[in-house]
Design an enzyme around this catalytic site. Structure first.
Site, PDB file in Angstrom:
ATOM      1  CD  GLU A  15     -24.624 -36.175  -6.327  1.00  0.00           C
ATOM      2  OE1 GLU A  15     -24.924 -36.949  -7.232  1.00  0.00           O
ATOM      3  OE2 GLU A  15     -24.953 -34.973  -6.333  1.00  0.00           O
ATOM      4  CG  ASP A  61     -23.965 -31.874 -11.684  1.00  0.00           C
ATOM      5  OD1 ASP A  61     -23.078 -31.893 -10.815  1.00  0.00           O
ATOM      6  OD2 ASP A  61     -24.661 -32.882 -11.962  1.00  0.00           O
TER       7      ASP A  61
HETATM    8  C1  GLC Z   1     -24.901 -35.735 -10.183  1.00  0.00           C
HETATM    9  C2  GLC Z   1     -23.482 -35.310  -9.880  1.00  0.00           C
HETATM   10  C3  GLC Z   1     -22.557 -35.390 -11.066  1.00  0.00           C
HETATM   11  C4  GLC Z   1     -23.016 -36.479 -12.017  1.00  0.00           C
HETATM   12  C5  GLC Z   1     -24.377 -36.067 -12.562  1.00  0.00           C
HETATM   13  C6  GLC Z   1     -24.962 -37.132 -13.493  1.00  0.00           C
HETATM   14  O1  GLC Z   1     -25.808 -34.941  -9.451  1.00  0.00           O
HETATM   15  O2  GLC Z   1     -23.305 -34.025  -9.286  1.00  0.00           O
HETATM   16  O3  GLC Z   1     -21.250 -35.656 -10.544  1.00  0.00           O
HETATM   17  O4  GLC Z   1     -22.090 -36.614 -13.078  1.00  0.00           O
HETATM   18  O5  GLC Z   1     -25.307 -35.790 -11.541  1.00  0.00           O
HETATM   19  O6  GLC Z   1     -25.291 -38.267 -12.764  1.00  0.00           O
END
Ligand code: GLC
Length: 621
Positions: free
Chosen positions: A512, A315
């Site tokens: 988030e 991530d």
């Molecule tokens: C974010 C998320 C993830 C996403 C990634 C790229 O923080 O946790 O779900 O795919 O970053 O944007």
């Protein structure tokens, strides 16, 4: 009686065949990724260590120090995060030109290995203006319809490919168990059975029958594992040097391995069977160990026992959250089984340090080769390594981008996602020939609120959104007869004399950790809009736009009918279709609906289970 040997041999062969069959055909026509290993070996034999480490590195386009770095560092992948729009502005053309520009830079390298370009197309190609925005997964969960979910992912994949982009960080196969979590709406629901079925369908929709298809995109099941099972109060630190934490997001899961498997791993089993090419480990922890550094989870269980043959993408800066300094983070995560690292900005440092770790023998070459092998398997399976094949965007797909046909799929998904929780005195369906319908509520004419987070911006935003779409108010105005008057006031006042009042309330966008919330009550503004409508002495229909169940009893007692509409996206007509009975509500709750926030977490199967509405509840006409 002795069984003839020939019969035993035949039986064993049959069994072996079955076993290999069950492992073989993930999706008809979809080759196992290991089928490409000879070609991968051939390609790797000519690669330098720097080229291999480059393949393991994903930078964000907004983080590039210099566009030339794509080639100079042999980057294997780029991403546009939630706010990663082209510098030239947000349009289908600008996105397509941007993809072509970066892919061209990658193709000019010594080996010309194309990049994987990733975005969060989690409910349509939601970064790009005028893309069709679908209901978020919680609404798709309410449909219980895997064919529909597969179709939604297929249309999303086609709109993603229209920009040339070939990878989406979806589906989220989280099993959200505490609705106070800001990512509840990104999951299909609280029941592992539902999540595994719809997650599989979504992977098949994104990747198609064959990953090399012109309308297929690489899918990414996320976030491994148990991202939806964190305990209140254990969320990530808000700042590295301060003690305050987010309540739930990126927190800790306290479960035995048996419980973890039963509740949170099912979606990965079916995603792997469907041939998913990438999986994203979670920021969160399991019993105090960060998933992104857990060899037990990433290598022993996911790659070993479950047989995942694709690659793991970290991530966004997730490895930075591991204990120790950055170099330790890299060593721990890569040795745990991470294959590609999402390093939006400091990719140069990441590459330098990983190179050092290999030179120092702290990261074995065998681990580097395993990671690169997995990444190249997927690139071969996608046809990216085919010589003579264009890897530029197919602009012929532009004519179907945001098309009426695509919007019809989204409208159908909206209809099927709505859950009717109350319908006293047959308040619904409404008549299209009422003399007057009065509409109220802050979410009645707000496309941004209707779409929720991950829409145009990472957090989404209230208001017009400047993207094509139909609000619920506009949809109602478009559905009624010429003789029917539709009036609107955000606060619900002025309803006197109308035949019926419709109040659209609920949440404003978040994503988030920004959506972690202890209090899920309706706002004073929303309750007041219902009261104002009620004062007119007319039947009142409430529509809740939200990323999760909320505490609604005060509203429920005041209204005649109540619909949970989740985050429907751009096609508000789907709501009107149900309001006027053109489609009879069929949605079923994907989450248990709590009476009060003190009941949360409350999930189907709990010993003590007295929700306001049970998991699976839903009325119809
Ligand atoms: C974010 C998320 C993830 C996403 C990634 C790229 O923080 O946790 O779900 O795919 O970053 O944007």
């Amino acid at each position: 009686m002795k069984t003839p040997v020939i019969l035993l041999v035949a039986l064993l062969a049959l069994l072996a065949g079955c076993r290999s069959d069950s492992k073989q055909t993930q999706v008809e026509g979809q080759k196992k990724l290991t089928a490409f290993d000879d070609q991968v070996q051939q390609a790797m034999s000519g690669m330098t260590l720097d080229e291999k480490i480059g393949q393991m590195t994903q930078a964000e386009i907004t983080g590039l120090k210099d566009d030339k770095d794509v080639g100079d560092y042999y980057l294997g992948s780029l991403l546009s995060g939630g706010n990663g729009d082209p510098k030239e502005g947000n349009s289908l053309k600008a996105w397509t030109d941007m993809y072509d520009k970066y892919q061209s830079l990658a193709l000019k390298t010594r080996l010309g290995v194309p990049i994987l370009y990733g975005v969060d197309a989690v409910h349509g190609h939601n970064n790009v203006l005028d893309a069709v925005i679908f209901p978020h997964n919680i609404g798709l969960g309410a449909t219980r319809d895997s064919d529909l979910v597969r179709r939604v992912s297929q249309v999303t994949a086609e709109e993603v490919r229209a920009t040339g982009i070939n990878w989406t960080f979806a589906p989220c196969v989280a099993v959200p168990r505490d609705e106070r979590w800001g990512r509840t709406y990104e999951g299909f629901g609280e029941d592992p059975e539902l999540v595994k079925t719809l997650g599989e369908a979504s992977v098949m929709g994104f990747q198609g029958a064959d990953l090399r298809g012109p309308l297929s995109v690489l899918a990414c099941a996320k976030h491994f594992a148990a991202d939806g099972g964190t305990i209140w109060g254990t969320g990530a630190l808000k700042a590295p040097d301060k003690p305050e934490r987010w309540p739930l997001d990126r927190g800790d899961v306290k479960l035995s391995e048996a419980e973890l498997r039963e509740i949170h791993l099912q979606g990965y089993v079916t995603a792997i069977n469907a041939g998913v090419g990438s999986i994203m480990p979670s920021y969160s922890s399991w019993n105090g160990v960060k998933c992104s550094g857990s060899k037990r989870l990433l290598t022993e269980i996911l790659k070993g026992e479950l047989g995942f043959e694709g690659f793991l993408i970290s991530d966004y800066n997730a490895i930075d959250e591991l204990p120790g300094d950055y170099k330790n983070d890299i060593e721990t995560s890569i040795n745990a089984g991470m294959d590609m690292v999402m390093v939006p900005n400091n990719y140069r440092e990441f590459i330098r340090l990983l190179r050092e770790l290999v030179d120092e023998g702290k990261v074995p070459m065998s681990r580097i080769d395993d990671a690169v092998r997995r990444i190249l398997r997927v690139k071969f399976a996608m046809g990216l390594m085919d010589k003579g094949r264009s890897h530029m965007a197919d602009r012929a797909l532009h004519k179907r981008f945001g098309s009426p046909e695509h919007r019809q799929v989204a409208r159908d998904a909206v209809r099927r996602s709505l859950v009717l929780l109350k319908n006293d005195n047959k308040a619904l369906p409404l008549s299209k020939t009422f003399a007057r319908i009065h509409i109220g509520g802050k979410n009645a004419d707000d496309l941004g609120n209707q779409c929720g987070g991950w829409t145009i911006d990472w957090q989404g935003k209230s208001g017009e959104l400047t993207t094509g779409g139909t609000t619920i108010l506009k949809a109602i105005q478009g559905a009624v007869s010429a003789s029917t008057k539709v009036t609107f006031s955000k606060d619900g006042s002025g309803a006197d004399g109308a035949d019926v009042g419709v109040v659209v309330i609920g949440e404003t966008p978040y994503a988030e950790m920004m959506g972690d919330r202890e209090d899920l009550s309706l706002s004073i503004e929303d309750l007041s809009a219902i009261d104002n409508m009620k004062k007119a002495g007319i039947p009142v229909v409430v529509i809740l736009i939200s990323g999760r169940p909320m505490i609604i009893e005060p509203a429920l007692l005041k209204c005649d009918a109540f619909i949970a509409a989740w985050l429907p996206g751009t096609e508000g007509q789907g709501v009107a279709d149900v309001l006027f009975g053109d489609y009879k509500p069929s949605g079923k709750l994907p989450h248990s609906w709590p009476q009060s926030v003190n009941q949360i977490p409350i999930n189907v199967g709990d010993a003590m289970y007295t929700p306001l509405f049970k998991y699976g509840f839903g009325l119809s006409y």
